[in-house]
Design a protein around this motif. Structure first.
Motif, mmCIF file in Angstrom:
data_model
loop_
_atom_site.group_PDB
_atom_site.id
_atom_site.type_symbol
_atom_site.label_atom_id
_atom_site.label_comp_id
_atom_site.label_asym_id
_atom_site.label_seq_id
_atom_site.Cartn_x
_atom_site.Cartn_y
_atom_site.Cartn_z
ATOM 1 N N ASP A 131 0.857 -1.168 0.000
ATOM 2 C CA ASP A 131 0.000 0.000 0.000
ATOM 3 C C ASP A 131 0.900 1.227 0.000
ATOM 4 O O ASP A 131 1.944 1.217 0.649
ATOM 5 N N TRP A 132 0.512 2.303 -0.704
ATOM 6 C CA TRP A 132 1.413 3.450 -0.723
ATOM 7 C C TRP A 132 0.624 4.730 -0.656
ATOM 8 O O TRP A 132 -0.569 4.764 -0.947
ATOM 9 N N ARG A 133 1.287 5.813 -0.263
ATOM 10 C CA ARG A 133 0.676 7.134 -0.406
ATOM 11 C C ARG A 133 1.773 8.166 -0.546
ATOM 12 O O ARG A 133 2.899 7.965 -0.103
ATOM 13 N N ALA A 139 4.974 22.018 6.777
ATOM 14 C CA ALA A 139 5.583 22.747 7.888
ATOM 15 C C ALA A 139 5.916 21.769 8.990
ATOM 16 O O ALA A 139 5.335 20.690 9.080
ATOM 17 N N ARG A 141 7.694 21.740 13.344
ATOM 18 C CA ARG A 141 7.815 22.561 14.542
ATOM 19 C C ARG A 141 8.908 23.613 14.380
ATOM 20 O O ARG A 141 8.786 24.738 14.859
ATOM 21 N N ARG A 144 8.876 26.509 8.919
ATOM 22 C CA ARG A 144 7.582 26.681 8.273
ATOM 23 C C ARG A 144 7.787 26.950 6.799
ATOM 24 O O ARG A 144 8.863 27.320 6.364
ATOM 25 N N MET A 152 5.096 7.120 1.445
ATOM 26 C CA MET A 152 4.980 6.202 2.573
ATOM 27 C C MET A 152 4.507 4.857 2.010
ATOM 28 O O MET A 152 3.532 4.808 1.259
ATOM 29 N N LEU A 153 5.232 3.784 2.333
ATOM 30 C CA LEU A 153 4.886 2.469 1.802
ATOM 31 C C LEU A 153 4.584 1.529 2.952
ATOM 32 O O LEU A 153 5.292 1.548 3.958
ATOM 33 N N GLN A 154 3.553 0.710 2.817
ATOM 34 C CA GLN A 154 3.317 -0.329 3.814
ATOM 35 C C GLN A 154 3.405 -1.682 3.131
ATOM 36 O O GLN A 154 2.582 -2.015 2.279
ATOM 37 N N TYR A 166 3.385 -6.316 9.187
ATOM 38 C CA TYR A 166 3.360 -5.057 8.446
ATOM 39 C C TYR A 166 4.672 -4.315 8.649
ATOM 40 O O TYR A 166 5.152 -4.193 9.775
ATOM 41 N N LEU A 168 6.336 -0.608 7.799
ATOM 42 C CA LEU A 168 6.059 0.731 7.293
ATOM 43 C C LEU A 168 7.372 1.376 6.879
ATOM 44 O O LEU A 168 8.321 1.386 7.640
ATOM 45 N N ILE B 127 -7.353 4.727 2.882
ATOM 46 C CA ILE B 127 -5.996 5.170 2.559
ATOM 47 C C ILE B 127 -5.054 4.681 3.638
ATOM 48 O O ILE B 127 -5.402 4.646 4.821
ATOM 49 N N LEU B 128 -3.821 4.328 3.214
ATOM 50 C CA LEU B 128 -2.771 3.937 4.150
ATOM 51 C C LEU B 128 -2.627 5.011 5.211
ATOM 52 O O LEU B 128 -2.497 6.186 4.909
ATOM 53 N N ARG B 130 -1.237 6.011 9.462
ATOM 54 C CA ARG B 130 -0.606 5.656 10.722
ATOM 55 C C ARG B 130 -1.716 5.524 11.761
ATOM 56 O O ARG B 130 -2.853 5.860 11.470
ATOM 57 N N GLN B 168 -3.602 -1.731 9.448
ATOM 58 C CA GLN B 168 -2.953 -2.944 9.940
ATOM 59 C C GLN B 168 -3.931 -3.806 10.683
ATOM 60 O O GLN B 168 -3.617 -4.347 11.730
ATOM 61 N N GLU B 190 2.116 23.986 21.231
ATOM 62 C CA GLU B 190 2.616 23.417 19.974
ATOM 63 C C GLU B 190 1.466 22.904 19.132
ATOM 64 O O GLU B 190 1.416 23.101 17.910
ATOM 65 N N LEU B 197 -1.793 26.127 11.296
ATOM 66 C CA LEU B 197 -1.245 25.867 9.966
ATOM 67 C C LEU B 197 -2.168 25.020 9.110
ATOM 68 O O LEU B 197 -2.054 25.006 7.888
#
Lengths: 203, 198
Positions: A131-133, A139, A141, A144, A152-154, A166, A168, B127-128, B130, B168, B190, B197
């Motif tokens: 799976d990917w995105r 930005a 911390r 900015r 990102m691949l899973q 899995y 990641l 969608i993939l 976290r 998962q 924070e 943003l």
């Protein structure tokens, strides 16, 4: 022309079969195939057969097991033609009628048994899903107004017991396209002359 | 031929090969089978016995491989069109270009038009991702004393985050931690900055 040869224990354990009638032998064949496809039947189910044939349950269990082993050894060695089956069974002193019945059942179930055996061999962890995105970090911390794309691949892997694991991973465009190039190279190797030569020799 | 519903790439060869199989069906049956395929794409499961009934008739017989091919072709068309956000009319034009009869094209277009938005919503939920936050529980304690200091007298916040990870296997886990007043103030400022943003 593969012909299977069997160990001494099988010779001993198949002594029961020549004494049986064709019907009983077919029953045994049916039970053996049930065992191979759906798992071993409990020992106490053999008690009726044991009483009818006037032998103890152990003998029946051993006979069933030895017949299963005969079938598996023959499927494993790719014994396919009728003659090969006959020659393999001659060493076990089976009667003609029994050999015919056996050959029929064997050839109808050969493909299924062969597929079953391939799935039972040693399995490495294998690929299941990717799976990917594509993200863009705008930005953080500390910083900015920047633009940082990343993938990102899973990777989902199934181990030998079909349990999913899995992993990641994160990657930028350059790394991912390098990975794709290397994988395409690997695929192209399967079309090379060397690989084709080996494939020809092993078939 | 490059099609927009395939993402501006060549249409897969197997799909073009299945156009002829798909053309043999009547448009009403295609509409009913499409509904089943869309149910499957929306996660509601496929009623295979209904599909079996729709693919057997006196006029034409389909084998199991043909039924599978039809389901795969319709699945690809709906999934790919929703993925690349194709409008109904565009899909209609491109399906006609593949050689599919007009009545079947319009049946597929109508089914797609009704279900495009729910399909895209369902797909964006898959969608993939976290681990996601489901729920936040908090508690403010006042610590009086401990074995190391006799008089502590400080407030502390306890947070318990309920997380779920749909990519998962939808496992739920809980993350619990504690903060004193200053750290908690920093955390909140924070998070507020990040919120601005967004």
């Amino acid at each position: 022309m593969p012909v299977a040869s069997f160990s001494k224990e099988i010779f001993v354990d198949t002594r029961l079969f020549p004494t049986l009638s064709l019907e009983l032998f077919n029953e045994f064949l049916r039970i053996v195939l049930e065992n191979l496809k759906h798992g071993v039947v409990a020992k106490n189910k053999y008690s009726k057969a044991a009483e009818a044939l006037k032998v103890d349950i152990d003998t029946i269990t051993k006979s069933v097991q030895s017949l299963s082993e005969v079938i598996i050894v023959m499927v494993g060695k790719q014994v396919q033609t009728e003659n090969d089956v006959k020659q393999s069974l001659l060493s076990l002193s089976f009667i003609e009628d029994h050999i015919k019945a056996f050959t029929e059942v064997y050839s109808t179930n050969y493909k299924d048994l062969r597929q079953m055996l391939t799935t039972m061999s040693l399995r490495m962890p294998h690929y299941h899903n990717l799976d990917w995105r594509l993200d863009v970090q705008v930005a953080s911390r500390c910083l900015r107004n920047h633009v940082k794309p990343s993938f990102m691949l899973q990777l989902e892997i199934k181990d030998a017991n079909d349990q999913p694991q899995y992993h990641l991973l994160e990657s930028d465009h350059a790394t991912l396209s390098h990975l794709c190039d290397k994988l395409e190279d690997a695929l192209k190797q399967s079309q090379s002359t060397h690989t084709k030569r080996i494939a020809r020799y092993t078939q | 031929m490059k099609f927009r519903f395939c993402g501006d790439q060549d249409c897969p060869d197997w799909l073009l090969a299945e156009i002829s199989t798909l053309s043999k069906m009547s448009s009403v049956r295609v509409k009913l089978i499409s509904r089943q395929v869309l149910n499957q794409l929306l996660g509601k499961g496929l009623n295979y016995s209904k599909v079996q009934k729709l693919t057997t008739s006196k006029r034409f017989t389909f084998e199991v491989s043909d039924v599978k091919a039809i389901l795969a072709a319709l699945h690809f068309i709906f999934f790919s069109s929703a993925k690349y956000d194709i409008s109904e009319t565009e899909l209609f034009k491109e399906l006609q270009q593949t050689g599919l009869p007009t009545d079947i094209c319009s049946a597929i277009r109508n089914c797609y038009g009704i279900n495009k938005l729910p399909l895209r919503q369902h797909m964006s939920a898959q969608i993939l991702s976290r681990p996601r936050l489901l729920e936040t529980e908090w508690r403010v304690d006042y610590l009086l004393s401990s074995s190391s200091i006799q008089e502590l007298n400080s407030p502390s916040v306890r947070l318990n985050l309920h997380l779920t990870n749909p990519s998962q296997g939808k496992t739920q886990e809980q993350l619990a931690f504690e903060l004193n007043a200053d750290k908690f103030r920093v955390l909140i400022s924070e998070l507020r900055a990040a919120r601005v943003l967004m």
